[in-house]
Design a protein around this motif. Structure first.
Motif, short mmCIF file in Angstrom:
data_model
loop_
_atom_site.label_atom_id
_atom_site.label_comp_id
_atom_site.label_asym_id
_atom_site.label_seq_id
_atom_site.Cartn_x
_atom_site.Cartn_y
_atom_site.Cartn_z
N LEU A 6 0.86 -1.19 0.00
CA LEU A 6 0.00 0.00 0.00
C LEU A 6 0.89 1.24 0.00
CD1 LEU A 6 -2.38 -1.33 2.74
CD2 LEU A 6 -3.12 -0.73 0.42
N VAL A 7 0.93 1.95 -1.12
CA VAL A 7 1.81 3.11 -1.21
C VAL A 7 1.01 4.38 -1.47
CG1 VAL A 7 3.85 1.82 -1.93
CG2 VAL A 7 2.27 2.64 -3.65
N GLY A 8 -0.28 4.36 -1.14
CA GLY A 8 -1.13 5.48 -1.57
C GLY A 8 -1.46 6.50 -0.51
N GLY A 9 -0.88 6.39 0.69
CA GLY A 9 -1.24 7.35 1.75
C GLY A 9 -0.66 8.73 1.46
N TYR A 10 -1.32 9.77 1.98
CA TYR A 10 -0.83 11.14 1.79
C TYR A 10 0.33 11.47 2.72
CZ TYR A 10 -4.68 12.11 -1.29
OH TYR A 10 -5.55 12.09 -2.34
N GLY A 11 0.52 10.66 3.75
CA GLY A 11 1.64 10.90 4.67
C GLY A 11 1.51 12.21 5.39
N SER A 12 0.34 12.49 5.93
CA SER A 12 0.12 13.81 6.54
C SER A 12 1.03 14.05 7.73
CB SER A 12 -1.36 13.97 6.94
OG SER A 12 -1.77 12.86 7.69
N ARG A 13 1.44 12.97 8.40
CA ARG A 13 2.32 13.18 9.56
C ARG A 13 3.73 13.56 9.13
NH1 ARG A 13 0.78 7.68 12.39
NH2 ARG A 13 0.58 7.19 10.17
N LYS A 23 5.06 9.75 0.51
CA LYS A 23 5.74 9.21 1.70
C LYS A 23 6.65 8.02 1.39
CE LYS A 23 3.69 7.01 5.43
NZ LYS A 23 2.86 6.98 6.63
N ALA A 77 -0.04 -0.51 -4.77
CA ALA A 77 -1.33 0.17 -4.79
C ALA A 77 -1.09 1.66 -4.65
CB ALA A 77 -2.20 -0.34 -3.65
N ILE A 78 -1.24 2.37 -5.79
CA ILE A 78 -0.85 3.78 -5.87
C ILE A 78 -2.07 4.67 -5.92
CG2 ILE A 78 0.35 5.49 -7.28
CD1 ILE A 78 2.03 3.28 -8.43
N GLU A 105 -5.22 4.06 -8.29
CA GLU A 105 -6.54 4.51 -7.84
C GLU A 105 -6.85 5.89 -8.42
OE1 GLU A 105 -6.05 4.26 -3.47
OE2 GLU A 105 -4.98 2.43 -4.02
N PRO A 108 -8.59 8.09 -3.26
CA PRO A 108 -7.96 7.31 -2.19
C PRO A 108 -8.92 6.23 -1.69
CG PRO A 108 -8.02 9.67 -1.65
CD PRO A 108 -8.81 9.49 -2.89
N GLY A 110 -8.18 4.00 0.78
CA GLY A 110 -7.86 3.50 2.12
C GLY A 110 -6.95 2.29 2.06
N PRO A 114 -8.04 -0.71 -2.02
CA PRO A 114 -7.07 -1.07 -3.07
C PRO A 114 -7.03 -2.56 -3.37
CG PRO A 114 -6.09 0.51 -1.55
CD PRO A 114 -7.42 0.12 -0.96
N ASP A 136 5.40 1.72 4.87
CA ASP A 136 6.33 2.42 5.77
C ASP A 136 6.77 1.57 6.95
OD1 ASP A 136 3.82 2.37 6.75
OD2 ASP A 136 3.69 4.48 7.26
P1 GTP Z 1 -0.40 9.64 7.64
O1 GTP Z 1 -1.27 10.53 6.77
O2 GTP Z 1 0.74 10.37 8.22
O3 GTP Z 1 -1.22 8.87 8.64
O4 GTP Z 1 0.30 8.55 6.70
P2 GTP Z 1 -0.35 7.64 5.58
O5 GTP Z 1 -1.07 8.48 4.59
O6 GTP Z 1 0.71 6.75 5.04
O7 GTP Z 1 -1.45 6.83 6.36
P3 GTP Z 1 -1.29 5.49 7.16
O8 GTP Z 1 0.03 5.43 7.84
O9 GTP Z 1 -2.49 5.30 7.99
O10 GTP Z 1 -1.36 4.42 5.98
C1 GTP Z 1 -1.06 3.07 6.18
C2 GTP Z 1 -0.63 2.48 4.86
O11 GTP Z 1 -1.70 2.54 3.94
C3 GTP Z 1 0.52 3.24 4.21
O12 GTP Z 1 1.31 2.27 3.57
C4 GTP Z 1 -0.17 4.16 3.22
O13 GTP Z 1 0.67 4.46 2.10
C5 GTP Z 1 -1.33 3.30 2.79
N1 GTP Z 1 -2.52 4.06 2.40
C6 GTP Z 1 -3.25 4.92 3.17
N2 GTP Z 1 -4.29 5.41 2.48
C7 GTP Z 1 -4.22 4.84 1.25
C8 GTP Z 1 -5.03 4.93 0.06
O14 GTP Z 1 -6.04 5.65 -0.01
N3 GTP Z 1 -4.64 4.17 -1.02
C9 GTP Z 1 -3.54 3.35 -0.99
N4 GTP Z 1 -3.23 2.65 -2.08
N5 GTP Z 1 -2.76 3.24 0.11
C10 GTP Z 1 -3.10 3.97 1.21
#
Ligand code: GTP
Length: 342
Positions: A6-13, A23, A77-78, A105, A108, A110, A114, A136
């Motif tokens: 799963l590589v699609g998170g925005y990485g807000s932290r 991220k 999963a992008i 995607e 997003p 989640g 994906p 991560d």
């Molecule tokens: P924060 O925003 O800082 O919480 O980081 P994050 O966006 O990576 O969110 P989180 O750590 O909760 O995500 C857990 C995993 O799911 C990470 O590997 C993310 O890249 C991935 N992820 C989160 N949301 C999505 C999404 O909408 N699509 C995909 N493909 N991956 C997601």
């Protein structure tokens, strides 16, 4: 075997770094996070172990990583900034010796959505489970052990957990003692319920893909044996909710409630000591206690056991106390005492 990362998170932290770089591609110790993960999880290059300051035991673990347990294809999963991810792939695929494909995607989805999108890439007819990994995390866990454990139980999914000092910041996994069977997930608990959290590594049977919906949702939600328990304070005692049922906001549910496949429980409903069979709908603010139904109810079913047959509709403000109602009837007036309604 396959693995989806799963590589699609925005990485807000990690903002503001992640304004410009996704991220997974942010450098960690001079290499993108994803590169550490793919390499460490797939490769047996001993020099990399130094980076982790691993001892002999850990090296043994790393040598037995995904590649060595038979993973030959990775699906990324992008969602966010795909062009950066494609460039990473172009540079890396040849060196890694595994096939890497992308599942892109358009919104997003989640951590579970994906999986639905990548269904065709993950199912190969072998029936073998596949890995799902957050991008991560870098684990030193022995994946062969994970596969053995997965095959030793009857469940469709195995989730890796890790112990933390401050569970209130995470999604805590509550398990049955002894067996490790997941009972429920509690997101950021305010009081102590356990200290094992979701580590972002899963092994899933392909059958899970039959149920995961193509919509933004999380692995915890889609695989929870008792989804409602995650809502905590709105659930009392024994409650079992089928994963395809939907539960509205502000409901109070339990004790002794079963909600069957495809049921819809609208907002503000009170359910206790009752069974909703497949496809039943309970409308806003209705109350069902002591009953079973395949009907749509908007009034109340209470005290003496009420059984509503298939397709029965209970009108607003109407209650049934012990009514046994034959299929496809509409109840327009109260049933104050037990009786059969033909
Ligand atoms: P924060 O925003 O800082 O919480 O980081 P994050 O966006 O990576 O969110 P989180 O750590 O909760 O995500 C857990 C995993 O799911 C990470 O590997 C993310 O890249 C991935 N992820 C989160 N949301 C999505 C999404 O909408 N699509 C995909 N493909 N991956 C997601």
């Amino acid at each position: 075997m396959k693995a989806l990362i799963l590589v699609g998170g925005y990485g807000s932290r990690l903002l503001p770094l992640t304004y410009s770089i996704p991220k997974p591609l942010v450098d960690f110790a001079n290499k993108p996070i994803l590169q550490h993960q793919v390499l460490l999880n797939l490769s047996s290059i001993p020099s990399l172990f130094y980076f982790h300051r691993l001892d002999i035991k850990d090296c043994f673990h790393n040598l037995s990583r995904l590649r060595h347990v038979g993973v030959t294809e990775i699906v990324l999963a992008i969602n966010y900034r795909p062009e950066a991810m494609y460039n990473f792939l172009k540079d890396s695929e040849d060196n890694l010796g595994v096939r890497i494909t992308c599942s892109q995607e358009t919104e997003p989805l989640g951590t579970a959505g994906p999986l639905a999108l990548a269904r065709d890439k993950l199912v190969d007819g072998s029936g073998e489970p596949f890995f799902v990994l957050n991008c991560d995390i870098i684990s030193e866990y022995h994946f062969a052990e994970l596969i053995r454990f997965h095959k030793s139980h009857v469940g469709e999914a195995t989730i890796m957990v890790t112990k933390v000092d401050e569970p209130s910041k995470y999604g805590v996994v509550i398990m049955e003692e002894g067996t490790g069977r997941v009972e429920r997930f509690v997101e950021k608990p305010k009081t102590f319920v356990g200290d094992k959290i979701n580590a972002g590594i899963y092994l899933l049977d392909p059958s899970v893909l039959d149920r995961v919906q193509l919509k933004p949702t999380s692995v915890e939600k889609e695989n929870s044996p008792d989804r409602l328990a995650a809502a905590g304070e709105h659930v009392v005692g024994n409650v079992l909710v089928h994963e395809t049922a939907s539960i509205g906001d502000g409901c109070l549910i339990g004790p002794d409630v079963v909600v069957g496949p495809g049921c819809v429980v609208e907002d503000g409903v009170r359910l206790s000591r009752c069974t909703l069979l497949r496809g039943a709908r309970v409308k806003k603010h209705a109350c069902v206690s002591s009953g079973g139904t395949r009907a749509s109810a908007s009034g109340r079913a209470s005290r003496n056991v009420t059984v509503l047959g298939e397709g029965v509709h209970v009108c607003d403000e109407v209650y049934s106390n012990g009514g046994l109602v034959e299929p496809r009837r509409e109840i327009r007036s109260n049933i104050p005492n037990p009786k059969v309604v033909k």
